[in-house]
Scaffold this active site. Structure first.
Site, PDB file in Angstrom:
ATOM      1  N   GLY A   1       0.819  -1.189   0.000  1.00 17.89           N
ATOM      2  CA  GLY A   1       0.000   0.000   0.000  1.00 17.89           C
ATOM      3  C   GLY A   1       0.859   1.247   0.000  1.00 17.89           C
ATOM      4  O   GLY A   1       2.050   1.208   0.319  1.00 17.89           O
ATOM      5  N   CYS A   2       0.254   2.386  -0.340  1.00 17.53           N
ATOM      6  CA  CYS A   2       1.025   3.626  -0.457  1.00 17.53           C
ATOM      7  C   CYS A   2       1.488   4.152   0.898  1.00 17.53           C
ATOM      8  O   CYS A   2       2.673   4.462   1.081  1.00 17.53           O
ATOM      9  CB  CYS A   2       0.214   4.684  -1.209  1.00 17.53           C
ATOM     10  SG  CYS A   2      -1.454   4.954  -0.572  1.00 17.53           S
ATOM     11  N   TYR A   3       0.587   4.242   1.878  1.00  7.90           N
ATOM     12  CA  TYR A   3       1.014   4.674   3.207  1.00  7.90           C
ATOM     13  C   TYR A   3       2.055   3.715   3.801  1.00  7.90           C
ATOM     14  O   TYR A   3       3.071   4.166   4.344  1.00  7.90           O
ATOM     15  CB  TYR A   3      -0.184   4.782   4.151  1.00  7.90           C
ATOM     16  CG  TYR A   3      -1.006   6.037   4.034  1.00  7.90           C
ATOM     17  CD1 TYR A   3      -0.431   7.298   4.163  1.00  7.90           C
ATOM     18  CD2 TYR A   3      -2.382   5.977   3.837  1.00  7.90           C
ATOM     19  CE1 TYR A   3      -1.188   8.456   4.086  1.00  7.90           C
ATOM     20  CE2 TYR A   3      -3.154   7.123   3.762  1.00  7.90           C
ATOM     21  CZ  TYR A   3      -2.555   8.362   3.882  1.00  7.90           C
ATOM     22  OH  TYR A   3      -3.315   9.513   3.810  1.00  7.90           O
TER      23      TYR A   3
ATOM     24  N   THR B   1       4.235   1.986   2.325  1.00  4.58           N
ATOM     25  CA  THR B   1       5.515   2.191   1.653  1.00  4.58           C
ATOM     26  C   THR B   1       6.281   3.335   2.307  1.00  4.58           C
ATOM     27  O   THR B   1       7.453   3.190   2.672  1.00  4.58           O
ATOM     28  CB  THR B   1       5.298   2.479   0.162  1.00  4.58           C
ATOM     29  OG1 THR B   1       4.704   1.339  -0.455  1.00  4.58           O
ATOM     30  CG2 THR B   1       6.619   2.789  -0.535  1.00  4.58           C
ATOM     31  N   ALA B   2       5.631   4.472   2.458  1.00  3.65           N
ATOM     32  CA  ALA B   2       6.305   5.632   3.034  1.00  3.65           C
ATOM     33  C   ALA B   2       6.695   5.393   4.488  1.00  3.65           C
ATOM     34  O   ALA B   2       7.834   5.655   4.893  1.00  3.65           O
ATOM     35  CB  ALA B   2       5.408   6.863   2.919  1.00  3.65           C
TER      36      ALA B   2
END
Length: 347
Positions: free
Chosen positions: A149-151, A153-154
């Site tokens: 997922g994007c969150y 990843t960060a």
């Protein structure tokens, strides 16, 4: 040349995958599929993708996707498993949805409303584990890969080096992350209207209920070697793309500013897609726009004994479609960064 199909090509993530595949020197783009938009001319929906504008979107069906070397699934959560089980091992399947990310069935059933489908190798090559081994080793030659997922990843790439090295503690971690509106997908929603978003920031998924919470904890627990819990608060920012994650953790008793920075330097020294910024320079979403790059910075707040790690990504590139391409390269035995943009756009 490998022939690659994109399922869900009419959504933001699917269109970003097509954009990146158009620049990949080893790819021929095969079928482009959609659900409600099946039968539409692609250029009417995605006019920025001129080389494939005259394509007509097929229905997302297994028989359409089967005759390919690889398939990127950019479907809503809960829709990938049914398609994937109809595709043989001769087709590499890279899933951008959440269906196969979580290893614990209880985590899945707590946060999602569809049956648990199991887990696939997790597609974050740079994620360092407790023993120092990175996740990419499980991705080489894999026929099924779950894109993060994007969150997660960060947040994971911001914090994992500190947990793996032991310079931060895993018992008191807080994260506040801002995302652009494309993270919510392309469906029409009143709270995503321009008149609602412009000039405003707003929290959502407050109180540990955001679906990415168990995925973040899964990754950080793997880095730590023990259970990690995270207080995660996402916010919506008035921008179309990007995530800025500000993460805070208690520093380990014997760690100083030098040892803290050294942990991140060691973890990412050889990583093409993760850039630890020089001291004093801070990540900005605008600097990673359109790229597969993660910008990271870390510092020690000695006054309160906490490490602050900040990461910026483009949620549609490194946060989704770029990660899919990175995983595709590993699965197909190509250099990991083939076809991936590693510089942002400015202004």
């Amino acid at each position: 040349m490998m022939r690659v199909a994109v399922a869900g090509a009419s959504g933001y993530a699917g269109a970003e995958a097509v954009r990146l595949l158009l620049g990949h020197p080893e790819v021929e783009i095969g079928a482009l599929t959609a659900a409600g938009n099946a039968g539409a001319r692609y250029g009417d929906l995605m006019p920025h993708l001129a080389p494939v504008a005259e394509r007509v979107l097929d229905a997302t069906e297994a028989q359409v996707l089967a005759d390919h070397d690889a398939v990127i699934l950019a479907l809503p959560h809960g829709h990938s498993a049914a398609i994937a089980e109809q595709l043989g091992d001769d087709v590499a399947v890279i899933d951008c949805g959440a269906d196969f990310r979580l290893r614990d069935e209880g985590d899945w059933t707590t946060f999602y409303d569809t049956p648990f489908a199991g887990s696939w190798p997790y597609g974050m090559p740079e994620l360092v584990g407790a023993g120092g081994v990175k996740a990419r080793e499980a991705l080489r030659g894999a026929r099924r890969i779950a894109v993060p997922g994007c969150y997660p990843t960060a947040v994971s790439l911001a914090l994992a080096p500190g947990l793996a090295s032991g310079v931060i503690e895993g018992g008191d971690i807080t994260v506040v992350a801002a995302s652009g509106t494309s993270g919510a997908g392309k469906s029409l929603k009143p709270h995503l209207l321009g008149s609602e978003v412009m000039g405003a920031m707003s929290p959502y998924g407050v109180g540990g209920v955001h679906r990415h919470t168990p995925e973040i904890e899964q990754n950080l627990s793997a880095a730590s070697g023990s259970t990690v819990r995270v207080s995660f608060t996402p916010t919506l920012a008035p921008m179309p793309r990007g995530i800025l994650a500000t993460c805070s953790a208690r520093v380990a008793n014997d760690a100083d500013a030098q040892s803290v920075r050294a942990a991140w330097e060691q973890a990412y020294a050889e990583e093409a897609c993760v850039h630890l910024l020089p001291e004093g320079q801070w990540p900005r979403t605008s600097d990673v726009l359109g790229s597969n790059l993660v910008q990271v910075q870390v510092t020690l707040d000695e006054r309160v004994g906490r490490v602050i790690a900040i990461a910026a990504i483009d949620n549609l590139t490194k946060g989704t479609a770029g990660a899919a391409l990175q995983c595709l390269n590993l699965a197909m035995g190509l250099p990991e960064t083939t076809g991936l943009p590693l510089v942002g756009t400015a202004p």
